[in-house]
Design an enzyme around this catalytic site. Structure first.
Site, short mmCIF file in Angstrom:
data_model
loop_
_atom_site.label_atom_id
_atom_site.label_comp_id
_atom_site.label_asym_id
_atom_site.label_seq_id
_atom_site.Cartn_x
_atom_site.Cartn_y
_atom_site.Cartn_z
N SER A 176 82.24 21.72 128.46
CA SER A 176 82.61 21.83 129.87
C SER A 176 81.50 21.21 130.71
O SER A 176 80.43 20.88 130.21
CB SER A 176 82.77 23.29 130.23
OG SER A 176 81.53 23.94 130.03
N ALA A 177 81.78 21.09 131.99
CA ALA A 177 80.80 20.54 132.92
C ALA A 177 79.50 21.36 132.88
O ALA A 177 78.41 20.84 133.04
CB ALA A 177 81.37 20.54 134.33
#
Length: 198
Positions: A15-16
């Site tokens: 994920s970011a």
């Protein structure tokens, strides 16, 4: 299971917040082909590598991921993806959750339970939405969002001043005459709108 020796296809998604796929890659071990994704993954359409991985996997292959949340964003999403892969004769293996592996009777059983859970989740959400709407209608708040914005209201005033009947203006704007009158008078929910617009 089909006769030919299938490939192990790895899929990792970071994920970011966590841009380092090393832990997942280490967890899934040696694979014949690795698909690696860096996305927030809220939206299935962002997941280009996932699409490619599903297109790439063949009958007899095994897709290996660290955990279900790396593959899917929800129970429903997980079931859809697993079903899609199973339909192609592809097994799915979860390193952290072997109880969900599709090749085992236990995995099949767990996925059946998950399907029931996903159905329950959906039904509960729908019921809550329906109850919320019914309650809001009772309170008269369901229509809380003004149907006309300040520009449209100004436009309506202009047309009415040019002699266009209010009923016609309301009809053209797709609102009831009552809504148009409230908007023009700045009453009810339009009072707030006019305040915030000025």
């Amino acid at each position: 299971m089909s006769g030919h020796k299938g490939q192990i296809v790895g899929y990792v998604r970071v994920s970011a917040a966590d841009q380092n796929p090393a832990r997942q890659i280490e967890a899934i071990g040696v694979v014949d082909r690795l698909f690696s994704e860096k996305v927030s993954g809220k939206n299935v359409d962002d997941r280009e590598q996932l699409k490619e991985m599903i297109a790439y996997a063949r009958d007899g292959d095994t897709v290996r991921v660290k955990s279900p949340d790396r593959l899917a964003r929800s129970t429903r999403d997980l079931l859809d993806l697993v079903e899609q892969l199973q339909a192609k004769g592809v097994a799915v293996e979860f390193v952290d959750n072997p109880a969900l592996n599709t090749g085992t009777p236990q995995g099949e059983f767990m996925l059946t339970i998950l399907a029931a859970v996903a159905q329950l989740e959906r039904a509960t959400i729908r019921e809550r939405q329906a109850e919320g709407i019914a309650l809001a209608k009772k309170k008269g708040t369901y229509d809380r969002v003004p149907k006309l914005d300040p520009e449209q209201i100004a436009d309506a005033r202009q047309r009415i001043s040019e002699g266009v009947p209010k009923a016609k203006v309301a009809c053209d704007m797709g609102v009831s005459r009552q809504t148009l009158y409230s908007a023009l008078n700045g009453s009810g929910k339009y009072a707030e709108l006019m305040r915030s617009a000025s």
